[in-house]
Design a protein around this motif. Structure first.
Motif, PDB file in Angstrom:
ATOM      1  N   ARG A  57     -30.133 -24.618 -28.349  1.00 52.53           N
ATOM      2  CA  ARG A  57     -28.761 -25.111 -28.329  1.00 52.53           C
ATOM      3  C   ARG A  57     -28.544 -25.846 -27.019  1.00 52.53           C
ATOM      4  O   ARG A  57     -28.492 -25.254 -25.952  1.00 52.53           O
ATOM      5  CB  ARG A  57     -27.784 -23.955 -28.480  1.00 52.53           C
ATOM      6  N   LEU A  58     -28.430 -27.162 -27.120  1.00 54.37           N
ATOM      7  CA  LEU A  58     -28.386 -28.008 -25.934  1.00 54.37           C
ATOM      8  C   LEU A  58     -26.963 -28.491 -25.684  1.00 54.37           C
ATOM      9  O   LEU A  58     -26.334 -29.071 -26.565  1.00 54.37           O
ATOM     10  CB  LEU A  58     -29.316 -29.207 -26.124  1.00 54.37           C
ATOM     11  N   GLY A 199     -30.342 -19.591 -36.545  1.00 54.22           N
ATOM     12  CA  GLY A 199     -31.319 -20.389 -35.813  1.00 54.22           C
ATOM     13  C   GLY A 199     -31.173 -21.882 -36.006  1.00 54.22           C
ATOM     14  O   GLY A 199     -32.162 -22.607 -35.993  1.00 54.22           O
ATOM     15  N   VAL A 200     -29.926 -22.345 -36.174  1.00 56.30           N
ATOM     16  CA  VAL A 200     -29.719 -23.776 -36.323  1.00 56.30           C
ATOM     17  C   VAL A 200     -29.840 -24.444 -34.948  1.00 56.30           C
ATOM     18  O   VAL A 200     -29.554 -23.829 -33.913  1.00 56.30           O
ATOM     19  CB  VAL A 200     -28.328 -24.045 -36.960  1.00 56.30           C
ATOM     20  N   THR A 201     -30.332 -25.678 -34.932  1.00 64.65           N
ATOM     21  CA  THR A 201     -30.430 -26.434 -33.681  1.00 64.65           C
ATOM     22  C   THR A 201     -29.079 -27.090 -33.416  1.00 64.65           C
ATOM     23  O   THR A 201     -28.487 -27.652 -34.331  1.00 64.65           O
ATOM     24  CB  THR A 201     -31.514 -27.522 -33.808  1.00 64.65           C
ATOM     25  N   VAL A 202     -28.604 -26.991 -32.174  1.00 67.09           N
ATOM     26  CA  VAL A 202     -27.253 -27.485 -31.891  1.00 67.09           C
ATOM     27  C   VAL A 202     -27.267 -28.468 -30.731  1.00 67.09           C
ATOM     28  O   VAL A 202     -27.951 -28.260 -29.729  1.00 67.09           O
ATOM     29  CB  VAL A 202     -26.302 -26.319 -31.534  1.00 67.09           C
ATOM     30  N   LEU A 203     -26.516 -29.565 -30.896  1.00 64.19           N
ATOM     31  CA  LEU A 203     -26.205 -30.445 -29.774  1.00 64.19           C
ATOM     32  C   LEU A 203     -24.713 -30.328 -29.557  1.00 64.19           C
ATOM     33  O   LEU A 203     -23.928 -30.587 -30.467  1.00 64.19           O
ATOM     34  CB  LEU A 203     -26.581 -31.893 -30.103  1.00 64.19           C
ATOM     35  N   PHE A 204     -24.313 -29.921 -28.364  1.00 65.28           N
ATOM     36  CA  PHE A 204     -22.910 -29.622 -28.118  1.00 65.28           C
ATOM     37  C   PHE A 204     -22.412 -30.476 -26.959  1.00 65.28           C
ATOM     38  O   PHE A 204     -22.935 -30.415 -25.853  1.00 65.28           O
ATOM     39  CB  PHE A 204     -22.770 -28.128 -27.797  1.00 65.28           C
ATOM     40  N   VAL A 205     -21.420 -31.304 -27.231  1.00 66.94           N
ATOM     41  CA  VAL A 205     -20.887 -32.186 -26.197  1.00 66.94           C
ATOM     42  C   VAL A 205     -19.573 -31.631 -25.700  1.00 66.94           C
ATOM     43  O   VAL A 205     -18.702 -31.300 -26.500  1.00 66.94           O
ATOM     44  CB  VAL A 205     -20.662 -33.601 -26.759  1.00 66.94           C
ATOM     45  N   SER A 206     -19.436 -31.507 -24.392  1.00 67.36           N
ATOM     46  CA  SER A 206     -18.207 -30.919 -23.880  1.00 67.36           C
ATOM     47  C   SER A 206     -17.981 -31.282 -22.425  1.00 67.36           C
ATOM     48  O   SER A 206     -18.882 -31.729 -21.718  1.00 67.36           O
ATOM     49  CB  SER A 206     -18.265 -29.402 -24.031  1.00 67.36           C
ATOM     50  N   HIS A 207     -16.728 -31.102 -21.997  1.00 75.17           N
ATOM     51  CA  HIS A 207     -16.424 -31.170 -20.571  1.00 75.17           C
ATOM     52  C   HIS A 207     -16.288 -29.759 -20.007  1.00 75.17           C
ATOM     53  O   HIS A 207     -16.204 -29.569 -18.806  1.00 75.17           O
ATOM     54  CB  HIS A 207     -15.094 -31.891 -20.340  1.00 75.17           C
ATOM     55  N   ARG A 214     -21.243 -20.341 -22.747  1.00 74.55           N
ATOM     56  CA  ARG A 214     -21.135 -19.355 -23.819  1.00 74.55           C
ATOM     57  C   ARG A 214     -22.009 -19.731 -25.027  1.00 74.55           C
ATOM     58  O   ARG A 214     -22.629 -18.879 -25.642  1.00 74.55           O
ATOM     59  CB  ARG A 214     -19.659 -19.261 -24.227  1.00 74.55           C
ATOM     60  N   LEU A 215     -22.041 -21.021 -25.352  1.00 77.10           N
ATOM     61  CA  LEU A 215     -22.666 -21.433 -26.613  1.00 77.10           C
ATOM     62  C   LEU A 215     -24.113 -21.905 -26.473  1.00 77.10           C
ATOM     63  O   LEU A 215     -24.876 -21.840 -27.418  1.00 77.10           O
ATOM     64  CB  LEU A 215     -21.858 -22.564 -27.264  1.00 77.10           C
ATOM     65  N   CYS A 216     -24.473 -22.423 -25.298  1.00 79.17           N
ATOM     66  CA  CYS A 216     -25.768 -23.111 -25.213  1.00 79.17           C
ATOM     67  C   CYS A 216     -26.766 -22.328 -24.364  1.00 79.17           C
ATOM     68  O   CYS A 216     -26.377 -21.545 -23.508  1.00 79.17           O
ATOM     69  CB  CYS A 216     -25.591 -24.485 -24.578  1.00 79.17           C
ATOM     70  N   ASN A 217     -28.050 -22.555 -24.606  1.00 80.61           N
ATOM     71  CA  ASN A 217     -29.033 -21.997 -23.709  1.00 80.61           C
ATOM     72  C   ASN A 217     -29.565 -23.019 -22.717  1.00 80.61           C
ATOM     73  O   ASN A 217     -29.952 -22.662 -21.618  1.00 80.61           O
ATOM     74  CB  ASN A 217     -30.174 -21.274 -24.433  1.00 80.61           C
ATOM     75  N   ASN A 218     -29.577 -24.299 -23.106  1.00 77.42           N
ATOM     76  CA  ASN A 218     -29.980 -25.337 -22.168  1.00 77.42           C
ATOM     77  C   ASN A 218     -28.912 -26.419 -22.092  1.00 77.42           C
ATOM     78  O   ASN A 218     -28.058 -26.513 -22.973  1.00 77.42           O
ATOM     79  CB  ASN A 218     -31.308 -25.973 -22.597  1.00 77.42           C
ATOM     80  N   ALA A 219     -28.990 -27.238 -21.031  1.00 76.97           N
ATOM     81  CA  ALA A 219     -27.992 -28.302 -20.898  1.00 76.97           C
ATOM     82  C   ALA A 219     -28.556 -29.474 -20.120  1.00 76.97           C
ATOM     83  O   ALA A 219     -29.558 -29.337 -19.393  1.00 76.97           O
ATOM     84  CB  ALA A 219     -26.737 -27.770 -20.206  1.00 76.97           C
ATOM     85  N   ILE A 220     -27.929 -30.637 -20.307  1.00 76.59           N
ATOM     86  CA  ILE A 220     -28.270 -31.814 -19.497  1.00 76.59           C
ATOM     87  C   ILE A 220     -26.970 -32.452 -19.017  1.00 76.59           C
ATOM     88  O   ILE A 220     -25.913 -32.245 -19.619  1.00 76.59           O
ATOM     89  CB  ILE A 220     -29.101 -32.860 -20.279  1.00 76.59           C
ATOM     90  N   ILE A 221     -27.053 -33.212 -17.934  1.00 80.29           N
ATOM     91  CA  ILE A 221     -25.895 -33.981 -17.468  1.00 80.29           C
ATOM     92  C   ILE A 221     -26.244 -35.458 -17.553  1.00 80.29           C
ATOM     93  O   ILE A 221     -27.311 -35.881 -17.101  1.00 80.29           O
ATOM     94  CB  ILE A 221     -25.518 -33.646 -16.007  1.00 80.29           C
ATOM     95  N   LEU A 222     -25.362 -36.222 -18.162  1.00 80.53           N
ATOM     96  CA  LEU A 222     -25.536 -37.668 -18.250  1.00 80.53           C
ATOM     97  C   LEU A 222     -24.601 -38.314 -17.238  1.00 80.53           C
ATOM     98  O   LEU A 222     -23.442 -37.918 -17.107  1.00 80.53           O
ATOM     99  CB  LEU A 222     -25.149 -38.174 -19.636  1.00 80.53           C
ATOM    100  N   SER A 230     -31.249 -31.436 -15.699  1.00 82.36           N
ATOM    101  CA  SER A 230     -31.501 -30.712 -16.935  1.00 82.36           C
ATOM    102  C   SER A 230     -32.088 -29.350 -16.589  1.00 82.36           C
ATOM    103  O   SER A 230     -32.702 -29.187 -15.537  1.00 82.36           O
ATOM    104  CB  SER A 230     -32.448 -31.488 -17.851  1.00 82.36           C
ATOM    105  N   GLY A 231     -31.856 -28.393 -17.453  1.00 78.03           N
ATOM    106  CA  GLY A 231     -32.343 -27.055 -17.182  1.00 78.03           C
ATOM    107  C   GLY A 231     -31.584 -26.058 -18.030  1.00 78.03           C
ATOM    108  O   GLY A 231     -31.023 -26.416 -19.057  1.00 78.03           O
ATOM    109  N   THR A 232     -31.549 -24.805 -17.593  1.00 70.99           N
ATOM    110  CA  THR A 232     -30.812 -23.812 -18.362  1.00 70.99           C
ATOM    111  C   THR A 232     -29.316 -24.077 -18.196  1.00 70.99           C
ATOM    112  O   THR A 232     -28.876 -24.720 -17.243  1.00 70.99           O
ATOM    113  CB  THR A 232     -31.111 -22.390 -17.868  1.00 70.99           C
ATOM    114  N   ALA A 233     -28.551 -23.582 -19.140  1.00 74.84           N
ATOM    115  CA  ALA A 233     -27.122 -23.857 -19.163  1.00 74.84           C
ATOM    116  C   ALA A 233     -26.448 -23.443 -17.861  1.00 74.84           C
ATOM    117  O   ALA A 233     -25.627 -24.177 -17.317  1.00 74.84           O
ATOM    118  CB  ALA A 233     -26.486 -23.160 -20.360  1.00 74.84           C
TER     119      ALA A 233
END
Lengths: 249, 266
Positions: A57-58, A199-207, A214-222, A230-233
């Motif tokens: 979940r990214l 086990g669905v794959t998730v792309l989650f966009v948020s501010h 709460r929702l993701c295990n990994n994250a990136i910043i654009l 990029s790294g763990t949430a």
């Protein structure tokens, strides 16, 4: 669990920004002969490469105009990147602007089949999910009425019910899940949580860094079309909070 | 380009059904408009042009049927290409959100128009039955009537090709729609719908130009089968078939080359 669901390889997206938007032949010919057809290049995404594993979940963080929507459109296959490649495995359900594919003159029931077909499902398959969709969106009394008479909340509820009923393998969730009233929101969050558990794959966009944590295990910043972290949430959210803090100064 | 058509066959079907349903949903007479519209316009055209072109021309065999044949084909051509032209811009909300093969929209619009066109052919059947049973101006019904599907298939391919070209152009230039309306109006007069090219008193050059119109070949082939009951002139067949294939290839190529840019202009 290490099969990739989404692989982006050196994806860049360039737009031709015209000073004025030309959308008719008359203006185009006039400008063409006057030599006024100037375009300026704008790179919305630059050299984006990452892999999302199945079940990962990214979270995608970034300020307005950082290229988040463009990135989602490229992943969804709506836009073709200028350079680079995107590989996807499995059915993708975009939970953004729900109900955008509805035909306003069509009834709710007919739109369920139309929307399902847009995602590539047969009439028979949607028929088998029909009762589930109907009971989830709670629109039994209005299902034969044309969608143009629905409120925007009802439309979003119907869209959400269809998009999640078909068991997609990749889910694109934009911003907070503010669908319908409080009661439906609880229901839709529970639905999303149950899909997470499957086990669905998730792309989650948020501010919102709390939601990402709460929702993701990994994250990136654009930022300006590039991945700057990029790294763990948890790690990435900390960097993002620092960025917000610095920009306030 | 057409490789994922199989996966999206359900979508194609849904859109075709939707187009037909929506077209007649809010009218009291519903599907009967498919019959009424050609019937009424043919009656008007017979009243207007019958005296000028119909009564003196024995070659035409039966002027109302002659006129109806031309009008039905012309109407299918203009309706399907116009609908295909607008199909991409009208589906912008879907194309911007979800991946769908975009050619499905022009294709579905040409197919749905073809189906309503086939239904409207029942009016032609009615004309033929009526004029053969109740009047002294019968049409010539022979086994050649069974070949009438050939010009219709060629017409279908032509419309699909031109529809693909127009739908691409209308994404980039919105005023194509108005230009095309004017073109269709001109086409009505330059296709032998209410007159017979051979009995026009015009110079051979003009006549050649009129015959160069692919619609002339198609309408003439259709009339050979349905009205005159004879084999068509093979020049018409090869000419219109060649034209339709060229249009389809051009349309596919232009659409394929430009489809990734649609999203930036919708």
């Amino acid at each position: 669990m290490s099969e990739p669901a989404i692989v982006l390889d050196n994806v860049s997206m360039m737009f031709n920004l015209n000073k004025e938007k030309i959308d008719n032949l008359k203006e185009y010919i006039i400008k063409f002969f006057k030599g006024q057809l100037n375009f300026s290049e704008f790179w919305a995404l630059r050299d984006i490469s990452f892999t999302v594993e199945k079940g990962e979940r990214l979270g995608i963080l970034g300020f307005n105009g950082a290229g988040k929507s463009t990135l989602l459109k490229v992943i969804a296959g709506v836009m073709k990147p200028t350079t680079g490649t995107v590989k996807r495995e499995g059915v993708l359900a975009p939970l953004l602007e729900l109900g955008a594919g509805f035909d306003m003159n069509y009834s709710g029931r007919e739109n369920i089949f139309l929307y399902g077909a847009t995602m590539g499902y047969s009439r028979k398959y949607i028929q088998s999910k029909y009762d589930e969709i109907l009971s989830f969106c709670e629109l039994e009394n209005f299902i034969e009425a044309p969608v143009k008479n629905y409120s925007s909340g009802m439309r979003a509820r119907l869209g959400f019910a269809i998009a999640t009923a078909v068991d997609p393998e990749i889910l694109i969730v934009d911003e907070v899940l503010s669908v319908g009233d409080a009661k439906f929101r609880i229901k839709s969050e529970a639905k999303i949580q149950s899909m997470f558990d499957k086990g669905v794959t998730v792309l989650f966009v948020s501010h919102n860094t709390d939601q990402v944590r709460r929702l993701c295990n990994n994250a990136i910043i654009l930022d300006h079309g590039r991945i700057i972290a990029s790294g763990t949430a948890d790690e990435v959210c900390e960097i993002y909070e620092e960025m917000i803090h610095n920009s306030k100064k | 380009m057409f490789k994922d058509l199989y996966k999206y066959r359900y979508l194609l079907r849904e859109i075709v059904v939707k187009n037909i349903k929506i077209q007649y949903r809010n009218s009291v007479l519903g599907i009967f408009w498919t019959f009424l519209q050609p019937l009424l316009t043919t009656i008007v055209l017979v009243l207007v042009f019958g005296g000028m072109f119909g009564s003196r021309d024995a070659q035409l065999l039966n002027y109302p049927t002659y006129l109806l044949c031309g009008r039905l084909l012309y109407e299918f051509y203009t309706q399907s290409t116009k609908r295909a032209m607008r199909s991409i811009t009208l589906s912008a909300s879907v194309i911007k959100k979800v991946y769908v093969p975009k050619y499905i929209y022009p294709l579905a619009n040409v197919i749905s128009n073809f189906i309503t066109f086939l239904i409207s052919l029942l009016v032609l059947v009615g004309f033929i039955v009526y004029f053969n049973l109740f009047t002294d101006k019968p049409t010539n019904v022979t086994p050649y009537i069974l070949l009438a599907w050939v010009p219709l298939v060629i017409l279908f391919i032509t419309c699909l090709g031109i529809g693909l070209i127009l739908s691409t152009m209308s994404v980039f230039f919105k005023d194509i729609e108005y230009l095309y309306d004017v073109f269709c109006m001109l086409l009505f007069y330059f296709t032998p719908i209410f007159y017979n090219v051979k009995s026009l008193k015009v110079s051979p050059m003009v006549m050649k130009a009129l015959m160069a119109n692919p619609m002339y070949s198609l309408v003439s082939m259709f009339r050979s089968c349905v009205l005159f009951g004879e084999m068509w002139n093979w020049n018409w067949f090869w000419y219109s078939l060649g034209f339709s294939i060229v249009m389809l290839l051009m349309g596919t190529l232009i659409f394929y080359k430009k489809q990734d840019k649609f999203i930036l202009h919708l």
